[in-house]
Design an enzyme around this catalytic site. Structure first.
Site, PDB file in Angstrom:
ATOM      1  N   GLN A   9       0.834  -1.199   0.000  1.00 29.86           N
ATOM      2  CA  GLN A   9       0.000   0.000   0.000  1.00 29.86           C
ATOM      3  C   GLN A   9       0.873   1.254   0.000  1.00 29.86           C
ATOM      4  O   GLN A   9       0.352   2.364   0.037  1.00 29.86           O
ATOM      5  CB  GLN A   9      -0.909  -0.006   1.225  1.00 29.86           C
ATOM      6  CG  GLN A   9      -1.863  -1.188   1.273  1.00 29.86           C
ATOM      7  CD  GLN A   9      -2.560  -1.304   2.621  1.00 29.86           C
ATOM      8  OE1 GLN A   9      -3.549  -0.617   2.876  1.00 29.86           O
ATOM      9  NE2 GLN A   9      -2.045  -2.175   3.477  1.00 29.86           N
ATOM     10  N   HIS A  12      -1.391   1.617  -4.392  1.00 33.55           N
ATOM     11  CA  HIS A  12      -1.637   3.056  -4.297  1.00 33.55           C
ATOM     12  C   HIS A  12      -0.669   3.880  -5.142  1.00 33.55           C
ATOM     13  O   HIS A  12      -0.521   5.071  -4.936  1.00 33.55           O
ATOM     14  CB  HIS A  12      -1.598   3.497  -2.830  1.00 33.55           C
ATOM     15  CG  HIS A  12      -2.671   2.858  -2.005  1.00 33.55           C
ATOM     16  ND1 HIS A  12      -2.604   2.730  -0.627  1.00 33.55           N
ATOM     17  CD2 HIS A  12      -3.844   2.282  -2.368  1.00 33.55           C
ATOM     18  CE1 HIS A  12      -3.689   2.116  -0.187  1.00 33.55           C
ATOM     19  NE2 HIS A  12      -4.449   1.835  -1.221  1.00 33.55           N
ATOM     20  N   GLY A  30       2.984  -4.281   8.975  1.00 30.84           N
ATOM     21  CA  GLY A  30       2.835  -2.834   9.030  1.00 30.84           C
ATOM     22  C   GLY A  30       1.543  -2.267   8.494  1.00 30.84           C
ATOM     23  O   GLY A  30       1.531  -1.132   8.018  1.00 30.84           O
ATOM     24  N   THR A  31       0.456  -3.010   8.560  1.00 33.12           N
ATOM     25  CA  THR A  31      -0.815  -2.476   8.074  1.00 33.12           C
ATOM     26  C   THR A  31      -1.873  -2.538   9.172  1.00 33.12           C
ATOM     27  O   THR A  31      -1.891  -3.458   9.985  1.00 33.12           O
ATOM     28  CB  THR A  31      -1.310  -3.244   6.833  1.00 33.12           C
ATOM     29  OG1 THR A  31      -2.553  -2.695   6.397  1.00 33.12           O
ATOM     30  CG2 THR A  31      -1.497  -4.730   7.122  1.00 33.12           C
ATOM     31  N   PRO A  66       3.529  -3.947  15.415  1.00 34.77           N
ATOM     32  CA  PRO A  66       3.709  -3.531  16.814  1.00 34.77           C
ATOM     33  C   PRO A  66       2.452  -3.746  17.647  1.00 34.77           C
ATOM     34  O   PRO A  66       2.533  -4.071  18.834  1.00 34.77           O
ATOM     35  CB  PRO A  66       4.054  -2.038  16.687  1.00 34.77           C
ATOM     36  CG  PRO A  66       4.616  -1.898  15.321  1.00 34.77           C
ATOM     37  CD  PRO A  66       3.845  -2.869  14.473  1.00 34.77           C
ATOM     38  N   CYS A 107       4.815  15.009 -21.381  1.00 33.69           N
ATOM     39  CA  CYS A 107       4.955  13.684 -21.988  1.00 33.69           C
ATOM     40  C   CYS A 107       5.479  13.836 -23.418  1.00 33.69           C
ATOM     41  O   CYS A 107       5.431  14.924 -24.014  1.00 33.69           O
ATOM     42  CB  CYS A 107       3.599  12.977 -21.977  1.00 33.69           C
ATOM     43  SG  CYS A 107       3.590  11.350 -22.775  1.00 33.69           S
TER      44      CYS A 107
END
EC number: 2.3.1.286
Length: 267
Positions: A104, A122, A207-208, A234, A170
């Site tokens: 993400q 994302h 970590g999500t 954590p 571009c």
């Protein structure tokens, strides 16, 4: 303190799996110094209205904060680097266990650490997409940093009309925007990520919070398809109750220990 029994159990689970897929969130990048929306000093509570609508929502409500926000982001990304957790994911890929990472995060740190197969739900802050032909271009970090610094010399308050002339061009002549997903936009590479989920027999979650959809549905789908789930965090997340093994702590401290244990098992 790292629980050695859980390290051994996680290592054995990975070794006996055919196809491991990583699933990472903002907590992994936080260990590299990139704050999350939900940090005590994060965007949720630093601006009135919170971070509803993400960065673009804040800029819409507080256009005068543009220089502060972009300056802070620039310094953060200039100083951040992959942490031991990122390198441990790359090591698992090199060892043949990890087949891909679904993330993400849009900071390119997994790739910087050496991971080759990364699905970025994302988007990526260092990639731009043409508004006309949809062609994508990945910019070297130093080049992008110089581009942002040039904007910061002139910006007073943010608006789409103001920023358009500063966007890179571009090859087709159209303007290119950062290839990141803002609130309300469809996520990227969801079909590819879903295919990875369907094929995996173990998902390594790190970590999500498990609160951002549709990304948070992927571990649930993996479980429904028979995959085992290992979570390193954590604190417990909304996904913890579904996991077969939960290791409380930082990814950068625990995952390298798991890699080390696997290496010792292989010798």
């Amino acid at each position: 303190m790292v629980n050695r029994d859980k390290i051994f159990e996680a290592s054995a689970m990975i070794r006996h799996s055919r196809r491991v897929v990583g699933f990472t969130g903002a907590g992994v990048s936080e260990e590299s110094g990139i704050s999350t929306f939900r940090d005590p000093n994060g965007l949720w509570n630093r601006y009135s209205g919170g971070a509803s609508g993400g960065i673009m929502g804040i800029l819409k409500r507080h256009p005068e904060a543009a220089n502060e926000l972009f300056s802070e982001m620039l310094q953060t990304f200039k100083s951040c680097a992959p942490n031991p957790g990122h390198y441990a994911f790359a090591d698992l890929e090199k060892m043949g266990y990890l087949k891909s990472i679904i993330t993400q995060n849009g900071d390119n740190l997994h790739q910087d650490a050496g991971s080759l197969k990364v699905f970025e739900l994302h988007g990526n802050l260092f990639r731009f997409r043409c508004l006309d032909c949809a062609q994508k271009k990945h910019f070297p970090k130093d080049e992008l940093f110089s581009f942002v610094e040039n904007i910061l010399l002139n910006i007073k308050q943010f608006s789409i009309a103001w920023v358009m002339p500063y966007l890179p061009s571009c090859e087709c002549g159209g303007k290119m925007r950062p290839d990141i997903v803002t609130f309300g936009e469809s996520v990227h590479q969801l079909d590819e990520a879903t295919e990875e989920v369907c094929k995996c027999d173990l998902m390594l979650i790190s970590g999500t919070s498990g609160m951002v959809y549709p990304a948070a549905a992927l571990p649930v789908d993996a479980k429904k398809n028979g995959a085992k789930l290992i979570e390193i965090n954590p604190n417990e997340s909304t996904l913890t109750a579904r996991c077969d093994l939960f290791l409380p702590g930082k990814t950068g401290e625990i995952l390298p220990e798991i890699v080390k244990e696997i290496q010792e098992m292989r010798e």
